[in-house]
Enzyme design. Sequence first.
Site, short mmCIF file in Angstrom:
data_model
loop_
_atom_site.label_atom_id
_atom_site.label_comp_id
_atom_site.label_asym_id
_atom_site.label_seq_id
_atom_site.Cartn_x
_atom_site.Cartn_y
_atom_site.Cartn_z
N ASN A 74 38.17 46.37 54.44
CA ASN A 74 39.19 47.31 54.95
C ASN A 74 39.92 46.70 56.13
O ASN A 74 39.63 45.55 56.51
CB ASN A 74 38.51 48.64 55.32
CG ASN A 74 37.43 48.43 56.36
OD1 ASN A 74 37.69 47.99 57.47
ND2 ASN A 74 36.19 48.72 55.99
N LYS A 76 33.04 33.43 39.23
CA LYS A 76 34.35 34.02 39.50
C LYS A 76 34.80 34.87 38.29
O LYS A 76 34.73 34.39 37.16
CB LYS A 76 35.34 32.90 39.79
CG LYS A 76 36.63 33.38 40.36
CD LYS A 76 37.54 32.21 40.70
CE LYS A 76 38.95 32.75 40.94
NZ LYS A 76 39.95 31.74 40.79
#
Length: 411
Positions: free
Chosen positions: A210, A289
């Site tokens: 965030n 990934k």
Amino acid sequence: MSSLAQKRILLGVTGGIAAYKACELTRRLRDAGAEVRVVMTRAATEFVTPLTFQALSGQPVRGTLFDPEAEAGMDHIALARWADAILVAPATADFLARLAHGRADDLLTTLCLASEAPLCVAPAMNRAMWAHPATRANADTLCARGVHLLGPGEGSQACGETGEGRMLETPELLAGLEALFAGGSLAGLHVLVTAGPTREPLDPVRYLSNRSSGKMGYAVARAAREAGARVTLVTGPTALAPPEGIECIPVETAAEMHEVVLSRSAQVQVFIAAAAVADYRAAAVSTHKIKKSAGHLQLGLERNPDILAAVAALADRPFTVGFAAETRDLERNARTKLMKKGLDLIAANDVSGGRGFDADDNALALLWPGGGTKLPRQPKEQLARQLVRVISERLRADQGSKFKVQRGCNP
Ligand code: C5P
């Protein structure tokens, strides 16, 4: 040099036999470099004459609310504003009762209501009067409101009895008052602070996070240090330099922060959760990934532990402070959070339109069970100092109600 040097102390003297000790106190306050103005209740003048205090303080002594001469010079509101601190010594049972009920029926109680300066009272009375539930309740009320209770002490009393109710001696009163100005409102305490965001990995190169910069939490940690506390800062990843004189424990995920905080919370007296902890983490972190594909990507998320609520739920918890970043119904949502998480205090900020995060200034609404106050928009450093001041006041008020007045809630 005493922290009382150049401080303006309004000394209130009420009508008890210990009023004679306030003469010595006036001298010692001046020796410490303080400017002293004495206000006496009518009953106090039955024990010591105003002339004595005038000679000792070097200033005219005030006694009545309706004094045309005084009101033409330093009126009662000016006098209330003049004071850096008010000390009422001795404070009789009657005075405590009037103060607890917000009465303004003489000059001294009016000044106590009109002044925003810290207020200290040094109770002095017969032991049975001090032990009476009415006096106890009044003292509790005052403590809960942030009044600093200095004493009383125990020992032989002027009435011939022995017990709790004696006014503290002058050096103890001076030490109590000095602590107010020593910048050490958290001296001797260990404070644990969380700051910054957490990072919740999705795969080896990506994470959920965030916009928290950590600025507020770092400023709070520094302000607690300045206030004399030993500080441990558990910080998520930020671009900020570790603050000096503060133990810094870097973590990345909410789970790591949870583990560190819970392992430390038994050793601290105050916990301040300023971190913007991610509420969710990936249900499964991909070891490789994640490859893009033509269609939608769905991420499975699971809840992170609520660190703040976990600390607040501990049997022997520290004084627990949370933050609430809200985009609407700021105070209502924050108060719900305060009660739901069982906190001692919550600092609510409005983050609608991206405000608050990553900014250098902020505004806070501070709420606690049964009360609250607002801190206007200002630089985070300054805001953090004010927050710490309120925390130390609430902490004392809380101790007053938790341990009752036998333990006092002295600075
Ligand atoms: O419930 P909410 O996330 O709005 O509460 C914010 C407060 O709770 C902040 O003090 C934050 O540091 C703390 N918190 C926490 N652990 C979480 C989520 C929030 O300690 N998992």
